[in-house]
Scaffold this motif. Sequence first.
Motif, PDB file in Angstrom:
ATOM      1  N   ILE A  47       1.009  -1.165  -0.154  1.00  9.02           N
ATOM      2  CA  ILE A  47      -0.133   0.088  -0.036  1.00  9.02           C
ATOM      3  C   ILE A  47       0.919   1.364   0.032  1.00  9.02           C
ATOM      4  CG2 ILE A  47      -1.689   1.296   1.273  1.00  9.02           C
ATOM      5  CD1 ILE A  47      -2.916  -0.903   0.034  1.00  9.02           C
ATOM      6  N   ASN A  48       1.770   1.241   1.026  1.00  7.04           N
ATOM      7  CA  ASN A  48       2.775   2.543   1.057  1.00  7.04           C
ATOM      8  C   ASN A  48       4.044   1.795   1.104  1.00  7.04           C
ATOM      9  OD1 ASN A  48       4.071   4.749   1.310  1.00  7.04           O
ATOM     10  ND2 ASN A  48       2.948   5.451   3.353  1.00  7.04           N
ATOM     11  N   LYS A  57      -7.204   3.540   0.847  1.00  2.00           N
ATOM     12  CA  LYS A  57      -7.587   2.929  -0.561  1.00  2.00           C
ATOM     13  C   LYS A  57      -9.051   3.263  -0.688  1.00  2.00           C
ATOM     14  CE  LYS A  57      -6.845  -1.398  -2.889  1.00  2.00           C
ATOM     15  NZ  LYS A  57      -6.647  -2.833  -2.968  1.00  2.00           N
ATOM     16  N   HIS A  58      -9.311   3.808  -1.915  1.00  2.00           N
ATOM     17  CA  HIS A  58     -10.699   4.080  -2.264  1.00  2.00           C
ATOM     18  C   HIS A  58     -10.945   3.425  -3.608  1.00  2.00           C
ATOM     19  CE1 HIS A  58     -13.969   7.367  -3.466  1.00  2.00           C
ATOM     20  NE2 HIS A  58     -14.427   6.444  -2.879  1.00  2.00           N
ATOM     21  N   ASP A  60      -9.775   1.141  -6.260  1.00  2.00           N
ATOM     22  CA  ASP A  60      -8.799   0.945  -6.741  1.00  2.00           C
ATOM     23  C   ASP A  60      -7.600   2.020  -6.536  1.00  2.00           C
ATOM     24  OD1 ASP A  60      -9.469  -1.615  -7.385  1.00  2.00           O
ATOM     25  OD2 ASP A  60      -9.957  -0.927  -9.774  1.00  2.00           O
ATOM     26  N   VAL A  62      -5.183   4.387  -4.254  1.00  6.23           N
ATOM     27  CA  VAL A  62      -4.281   4.383  -3.100  1.00  6.23           C
ATOM     28  C   VAL A  62      -3.566   5.724  -3.192  1.00  6.23           C
ATOM     29  CG1 VAL A  62      -2.212   3.710  -1.739  1.00  6.23           C
ATOM     30  CG2 VAL A  62      -3.769   1.809  -3.055  1.00  6.23           C
ATOM     31  N   THR A  64      -1.441   8.209  -0.444  1.00  7.62           N
ATOM     32  CA  THR A  64      -0.508   8.385   0.841  1.00  7.62           C
ATOM     33  C   THR A  64      -0.283  10.086   0.775  1.00  7.62           C
ATOM     34  OG1 THR A  64       1.556   8.183  -0.421  1.00  7.62           O
ATOM     35  CG2 THR A  64       0.398   6.196   0.541  1.00  7.62           C
TER      36      THR A  64
END
Length: 207
Positions: A47-48, A57-58, A60, A62, A64
Amino acid sequence: MSDLTFYTHPMSRGRIIRWMLEEVGGSYDTRIIGFDSDMKAGEYKAINPMGKVPAIKHGDVVVTECAAICAYLADAFPERGLAPPTNHRGLYYRWLFFAAGPLEMGVSNRAMGLVIPEDKYRMAGCGRFEDLMDTLEYAVTQNAFIAGDSFTAADVYVGSHIGWGLQFGSIEKRQAFADYLGRLGQRPAFLRAQEIDDSIIKKMQTA
């Protein structure tokens, strides 16, 4: 917002995004990521890659970085009115990125006891700390809110920086900062966010 996942830790900058999510409203899934082991594990680093929270995550997508997440959520949920119209975003972008760049750097330096040599100020994005504080005071005294007469996502981000800075002594105590926080601190979404994260901390401490 049923397809929105929030990766955070209640004792992190994730508190900024908790506030933003509560301003947006609706439900979202929260994943508490433990420091070090969980944040640096392969599953979360997918993810990050920085191995830091927060992240969202909304669907598909992502996102940060706190300022980026605030801006993204304001655009993703325009019905909440958390960003000015696109042709009136000068102040909104100016102070959002001022806080993400010079303010973050200068306050972090001060918190860690790092002093920029006199002959290196021009090289540092934050410049002199005195100029940084004067600029921040200017930003919060020109209008009721950071981007004008209405509360926006930029207030979530700038206000969080000021609140933490005053709490930990990395931002100068000035009446203008206290007045600005007073305009933000009674917002229902802010109070809900604080209650949620504080409750999680208590549960972690008694587990």
